[in-house]
Write a protein that holds these residues in place. Structure first.
Motif, PDB file in Angstrom:
ATOM      1  N   LEU A   1       0.819  -1.205   0.000  1.00 44.25           N
ATOM      2  CA  LEU A   1       0.000   0.000   0.000  1.00 44.25           C
ATOM      3  C   LEU A   1       0.860   1.264   0.000  1.00 44.25           C
ATOM      4  CD1 LEU A   1      -2.851  -1.009   2.502  1.00 44.25           C
ATOM      5  CD2 LEU A   1      -2.945  -0.892   0.005  1.00 44.25           C
ATOM      6  N   ARG A   2       2.018   1.215   0.710  1.00 43.18           N
ATOM      7  CA  ARG A   2       2.894   2.382   0.732  1.00 43.18           C
ATOM      8  C   ARG A   2       3.434   2.675  -0.666  1.00 43.18           C
ATOM      9  NH1 ARG A   2       6.446   0.940   4.382  1.00 43.18           N
ATOM     10  NH2 ARG A   2       5.640   2.188   6.094  1.00 43.18           N
ATOM     11  N   ARG A   3       3.806   1.629  -1.400  1.00 45.22           N
ATOM     12  CA  ARG A   3       4.339   1.833  -2.744  1.00 45.22           C
ATOM     13  C   ARG A   3       3.265   2.382  -3.696  1.00 45.22           C
ATOM     14  NH1 ARG A   3       8.343  -3.459  -3.476  1.00 45.22           N
ATOM     15  NH2 ARG A   3       9.969  -2.687  -2.058  1.00 45.22           N
ATOM     16  N   LYS A   4       2.049   1.864  -3.555  1.00 50.10           N
ATOM     17  CA  LYS A   4       0.961   2.396  -4.382  1.00 50.10           C
ATOM     18  C   LYS A   4       0.698   3.858  -4.054  1.00 50.10           C
ATOM     19  CE  LYS A   4      -1.639  -1.843  -5.347  1.00 50.10           C
ATOM     20  NZ  LYS A   4      -2.957  -2.513  -5.201  1.00 50.10           N
ATOM     21  N   TRP A   5       0.707   4.143  -2.747  1.00 50.90           N
ATOM     22  CA  TRP A   5       0.460   5.525  -2.336  1.00 50.90           C
ATOM     23  C   TRP A   5       1.584   6.443  -2.822  1.00 50.90           C
ATOM     24  CZ3 TRP A   5       2.814   8.508   1.805  1.00 50.90           C
ATOM     25  CH2 TRP A   5       2.135   9.720   2.050  1.00 50.90           C
ATOM     26  N   ALA A   6       2.809   5.958  -2.744  1.00 50.12           N
ATOM     27  CA  ALA A   6       3.955   6.738  -3.209  1.00 50.12           C
ATOM     28  C   ALA A   6       3.857   7.002  -4.720  1.00 50.12           C
ATOM     29  CB  ALA A   6       5.246   6.000  -2.887  1.00 50.12           C
ATOM     30  N   LYS A   7       3.456   5.964  -5.455  1.00 49.23           N
ATOM     31  CA  LYS A   7       3.296   6.137  -6.910  1.00 49.23           C
ATOM     32  C   LYS A   7       2.214   7.160  -7.217  1.00 49.23           C
ATOM     33  CE  LYS A   7       2.127   3.617 -11.120  1.00 49.23           C
ATOM     34  NZ  LYS A   7       1.697   2.305 -11.687  1.00 49.23           N
ATOM     35  N   ARG A   8       1.093   7.070  -6.473  1.00 48.82           N
ATOM     36  CA  ARG A   8      -0.013   8.000  -6.701  1.00 48.82           C
ATOM     37  C   ARG A   8       0.401   9.438  -6.375  1.00 48.82           C
ATOM     38  NH1 ARG A   8      -3.362   5.506  -3.928  1.00 48.82           N
ATOM     39  NH2 ARG A   8      -3.308   6.713  -1.980  1.00 48.82           N
ATOM     40  N   GLU A   9       1.130   9.630  -5.270  1.00 47.04           N
ATOM     41  CA  GLU A   9       1.582  10.968  -4.898  1.00 47.04           C
ATOM     42  C   GLU A   9       2.564  11.522  -5.933  1.00 47.04           C
ATOM     43  OE1 GLU A   9       0.720  13.017  -2.207  1.00 47.04           O
ATOM     44  OE2 GLU A   9      -0.932  11.588  -2.157  1.00 47.04           O
ATOM     45  N   SER A  10       3.439  10.648  -6.453  1.00 45.87           N
ATOM     46  CA  SER A  10       4.402  11.066  -7.474  1.00 45.87           C
ATOM     47  C   SER A  10       3.686  11.486  -8.753  1.00 45.87           C
ATOM     48  CB  SER A  10       5.382   9.927  -7.761  1.00 45.87           C
ATOM     49  OG  SER A  10       6.215  10.245  -8.855  1.00 45.87           O
ATOM     50  N   GLU A  11       2.696  10.678  -9.167  1.00 44.27           N
ATOM     51  CA  GLU A  11       1.943  11.002 -10.387  1.00 44.27           C
ATOM     52  C   GLU A  11       1.111  12.256 -10.196  1.00 44.27           C
ATOM     53  OE1 GLU A  11      -0.224   7.443 -11.061  1.00 44.27           O
ATOM     54  OE2 GLU A  11       1.414   6.432 -12.133  1.00 44.27           O
ATOM     55  N   ASN A  12       0.564  12.421  -8.987  1.00 48.30           N
ATOM     56  CA  ASN A  12      -0.231  13.621  -8.714  1.00 48.30           C
ATOM     57  C   ASN A  12       0.648  14.877  -8.784  1.00 48.30           C
ATOM     58  OD1 ASN A  12      -2.691  15.017  -7.764  1.00 48.30           O
ATOM     59  ND2 ASN A  12      -1.454  15.394  -5.928  1.00 48.30           N
TER      60      ASN A  12
END
Length: 487
Positions: free
Chosen positions: A439-450
């Motif tokens: 979940l942390r990696r998904k969240w990190a990816k989402r924050e990076s893309e955002n």
């Protein structure tokens, strides 16, 4: 009936409203492009437009048909027969026509009659006499009875010479005795070869001839016109007093009225010529701002600002248990921005004349301004404010459960105890840690893309505001001029 000297009706409507609109459109386009159209072309074009406007002010919805003839030819009688009025001076009352007379059908033609030099006392308007609907087909006709071309009065000759060039249709009325008059053929007809389409020769007073002599006379008249080079001019035998072929003449006038007047055709031709002379100032094809080019420029500027490296550092930092240092965006180099701007200019302005290139270059943001605005836009995007406490708690809870489970397992193994509980604690800990990691990696990816999405949006706004919109304003004026010039 169709006559060979009458051209087919044009499919283009050349009325005053149409021509006024064209003239106004060209003027407005020139006003909108003061720096893109050179003065060497703009000034002569404006002078020509003023001349067209002066002619349009006289009205072009009228067809001027002038009856020219020598003394005693009977053109005034023919004028009365065609107008169905007893208005022109004929016979013993006035042996020669000393002043032009006019009969008009349809709209007010006073401005035109003033230009033609017809006095107020020598004008009559056909619709003012409670006409029947059979006059509607001649609406727009201005019929002139012109002074005699062979008059001894210089004033009369000057009137004839002035009206020949401006009349739409030249009707030459001759009588059986003077149809071969040298003053007519040498003084007028032979010099009018370019206007055969607009001429008609009427041999009047055939009622005074024996029927057997008419054909011979007409053949001779035809032969004289051919020798003058006027092979396309129609010859017709008429009698104003008896009415022979007067109806045919009237029908021919109806056909001619249905066409655009010479003034309308001349004005249209002059507008065409003006447009043709100005076409070198615009591109021969449409030129528009392409959104794809703006997207490419945005992507290049985002890359040059280091935003992708920042996004990568955001993703890496948020993916790990312990936060890592984040990269920082940097102002794009002038060389990179200039390359982006130059590429956009080259692709967008392909085919434009140099003056328009200079206008766009002047209006579009400079490399320095574009670079500074890009750096400001990227720097205004905030980094992710914090890590997720829930994910951190889940991760550390899982680690703690694994440690406790391992310690309990060793203890129970040495002292005896429920090893299954220790295994369960380890399993729960591993599950919590893995879930938290995913979940942390998904969240990190989402924050990076955002972050990248926000950067792209703000840099796109910079490109739109500093590049696309100013260029589109210039190209809008270019399209306006293209449209006015018929492109």
């Amino acid at each position: 009936m169709t006559h060979p000297n009458l051209a087919p009706v044009s499919s283009e409507v050349l009325d005053a409203a149409h021509l006024d609109a064209r003239l106004a459109q060209i003027r407005a386009a020139l006003d909108a492009c003061p720096t893109e159209v050179p003065a060497s072309l703009a000034y002569p074009a404006r002078v020509s437009l003023d001349e067209v406007a002066e002619r349009l002010a006289l009205g072009v919805d009228h067809t001027v048909v002038a009856l020219f003839g020598g003394t005693g030819s009977g053109k005034s009688s023919l004028f009365n027969a065609l107008s169905q009025l007893q208005f022109a001076d004929v016979g013993a009352r006035r042996p020669t026509t000393s002043r032009a007379a006019a009969c008009t059908w349809g709209d007010d033609a006073n401005a035109l009659l003033d230009f033609l030099g017809v006095s107020d006392q020598r004008r009559i308007r056909r619709e003012s006499l409670l006409d029947a609907s059979d006059q509607d087909e001649l609406a727009g006709l201005v019929l002139l009875d012109v002074p005699d071309y062979d008059s001894v009065s210089t004033e009369h000759a000057l009137q004839v010479d002035r009206l020949v060039p401006v009349a739409d249709v030249l009707v030459w009325v001759v009588d059986p005795q003077k149809y071969a008059d040298a003053a007519l053929h040498e003084g007028y007809l032979r010099g009018l070869g370019a206007r055969q389409e607009d001429m008609l020769l009427l041999v009047n007073q055939i009622d005074t001839l024996p029927a057997s002599a008419v054909d011979t006379l007409m053949a001779d008249a035809r032969s004289l016109l051919d020798r003058d080079g006027l092979t396309e001019v129609k010859v017709l035998a008429v009698s104003a007093t008896r009415g022979d072929n007067v109806k045919d003449v009237r029908n021919m006038l109806c056909q001619r009225v249905a066409r655009a007047s010479n003034a309308a055709r001349t004005a249209s031709a002059e507008l065409d010529a003006i447009a043709l002379r100005l076409r070198s100032t615009v591109a021969p094809k449409p030129v528009n701002v392409n959104p794809e080019f703006a997207e490419t420029s945005t992507t290049s500027l985002v890359q040059a600002s280091g935003a992708h490296a920042v996004a990568a550092s955001v993703r890496s930092s948020l993916s790990h248990v312990f936060a890592r240092a984040l990269a920082r965006p940097e102002p794009p180099s002038r060389a990179a921005v200039e390359a982006v701007r130059t590429t956009w200019m080259r692709r967008t302005t392909d085919g434009l004349p140099p003056a328009w290139l200079r206008s766009i270059d002047r209006e579009v943001a400079s490399p320095e301004a574009l670079g500074a605005q890009t750096a400001e836009a990227v720097g205004s995007v905030p980094f992710p404010g914090h890590r997720s406490p829930v994910l951190d708690l889940a991760w550390w809870g899982g680690v703690l459960a694994m440690v406790v489970g391992l310690v309990c397992g060793v203890y129970f193994f040495l002292r005896g105890g429920p090893l299954l509980l220790a295994v369960a604690l380890v399993g729960v800990g591993v599950l919590l840690a893995v879930v938290a990691l995913v979940l942390r990696r998904k969240w990190a990816k989402r924050e990076s893309e955002n972050y990248l999405t926000q950067v792209n949006a703000r840099v796109k706004a910079v490109v739109e505001r500093g590049v696309s919109e100013p260029a589109d304003e210039v190209l809008g004026r270019h399209r306006l001029l293209q449209s006015a010039l018929g492109l």
